[in-house]
Design an enzyme around this catalytic site. Sequence first.
Site, PDB file in Angstrom:
ATOM      1  CD  GLN A  97      -3.630  -0.239 -10.007  1.00  0.00           C
ATOM      2  OE1 GLN A  97      -4.446   0.642  -9.771  1.00  0.00           O
ATOM      3  NE2 GLN A  97      -2.769  -0.680  -9.110  1.00  0.00           N
TER       4      GLN A  97
ATOM      5  N   GLY B 210      -6.546   4.060  -4.095  1.00  0.00           N
ATOM      6  CA  GLY B 210      -6.927   4.326  -5.476  1.00  0.00           C
ATOM      7  C   GLY B 210      -6.782   3.063  -6.299  1.00  0.00           C
TER       8      GLY B 210
ATOM      9  CG  HIS C 122      -0.014   6.052  -8.071  1.00  0.00           C
ATOM     10  ND1 HIS C 122       1.107   5.575  -7.412  1.00  0.00           N
ATOM     11  CD2 HIS C 122      -0.743   4.949  -8.381  1.00  0.00           C
ATOM     12  CE1 HIS C 122       1.048   4.250  -7.355  1.00  0.00           C
ATOM     13  NE2 HIS C 122      -0.063   3.839  -7.925  1.00  0.00           N
TER      14      HIS C 122
ATOM     15  CG  HIS D 234      -1.760   2.582 -12.480  1.00  0.00           C
ATOM     16  ND1 HIS D 234      -0.847   1.558 -12.558  1.00  0.00           N
ATOM     17  CD2 HIS D 234      -1.892   2.857 -11.154  1.00  0.00           C
ATOM     18  CE1 HIS D 234      -0.446   1.238 -11.332  1.00  0.00           C
ATOM     19  NE2 HIS D 234      -1.061   2.011 -10.457  1.00  0.00           N
TER      20      HIS D 234
ATOM     21  CB  CYS E 215       1.778   0.597  -6.758  1.00  0.00           C
ATOM     22  SG  CYS E 215       0.727   0.270  -8.191  1.00  0.00           S
ATOM     23  CG  LEU E 216      -3.555  -1.664  -4.340  1.00  0.00           C
ATOM     24  CD1 LEU E 216      -5.041  -1.503  -4.655  1.00  0.00           C
ATOM     25  CD2 LEU E 216      -3.365  -2.349  -2.989  1.00  0.00           C
TER      26      LEU E 216
HETATM   27  O1  GNR Z   1      -3.050   2.353  -2.021  1.00  0.00           O
HETATM   28  C1  GNR Z   1      -2.245   3.108  -2.580  1.00  0.00           C
HETATM   29  N1  GNR Z   1      -1.511   3.972  -1.818  1.00  0.00           N
HETATM   30  C2  GNR Z   1      -0.758   4.987  -2.345  1.00  0.00           C
HETATM   31  C3  GNR Z   1       0.116   5.652  -1.487  1.00  0.00           C
HETATM   32  C4  GNR Z   1       0.891   6.694  -1.944  1.00  0.00           C
HETATM   33  C5  GNR Z   1       0.792   7.089  -3.261  1.00  0.00           C
HETATM   34  C6  GNR Z   1      -0.072   6.447  -4.135  1.00  0.00           C
HETATM   35  C7  GNR Z   1      -0.835   5.399  -3.673  1.00  0.00           C
HETATM   36  S1  GNR Z   1      -1.951   4.611  -4.757  1.00  0.00           S
HETATM   37  C8  GNR Z   1      -2.061   3.031  -4.040  1.00  0.00           C
HETATM   38  C9  GNR Z   1      -3.130   2.196  -4.732  1.00  0.00           C
HETATM   39  C10 GNR Z   1      -2.724   1.952  -6.159  1.00  0.00           C
HETATM   40  O2  GNR Z   1      -1.865   1.204  -6.496  1.00  0.00           O
HETATM   41  N2  GNR Z   1      -3.315   2.677  -7.060  1.00  0.00           N
HETATM   42  O3  GNR Z   1      -2.959   2.584  -8.338  1.00  0.00           O
HETATM   43 NI    NI Z   2      -0.895   1.949  -8.305  1.00  0.00          NI
END
Ligand code: GNR
Ligand code: NI
Length: 168
Positions: free
Chosen positions: A51, A46, A134, A138, A92-93
């Site tokens: 971001q 996601g 999630h 953001h 999270c990225l």
């Molecule tokens: O790639 C992502 N993996 C993930 C794994 C478990 C719960 C949420 C996520 S979201 C994350 C990508 C991201 O940072 N999205 O904002």
């Molecule tokens: Ni994230």
Amino acid sequence: MSILQILEFPDPRLRKIAKPVTVFDEELEDLIEDMLETMHEAEGIGLAATQVNVHKRLLVIDVSENRDAPQVFINPEFEIIEHELSEYNEGCLSVPGFYETVSRPRMVKITAQDAKGEKIEQAAEGILATCIQHEIDHLDGKLFVDYLSTLKRHRIRAKLEKEHKKPV
Ligand code: GNR
Ligand code: NI
């Protein structure tokens, strides 16, 4: 199409509250394309506009095994339909290299608009329900590290700040 730069914690721009999308035009479609490309390249499931330093309420998700089922949610909202919590080891990225367990409602109803402004309604459970919550966090300037203890969050911040100071 272009790969966009992903902001990393503790960048204060990740704390901005995104504004509703009101114009559904070609510029928005280009942003969606770039966000999908950026998410796939970073191997994320996601990505929220916040971001990539765009403070508008939209996000992209692809929770499919083959990474070939992208979904776009504009002005997304969710309603909890199952208060029972489900735990996921979240990453999270914007917090690269850190994974921690977070509990969130296990089933939600998503209401949003698509790229054309048409209304979308979808029930979500499992990883999709977690991911959408999630991502909406953001858009409200919230990160998964906010659910952890102060000690853990501060340790993560210190490690990332150290990383950011290293010459590339
Ligand atoms: O790639 C992502 N993996 C993930 C794994 C478990 C719960 C949420 C996520 S979201 C994350 C990508 C991201 O940072 N999205 O904002
Ligand atoms: Ni994230």
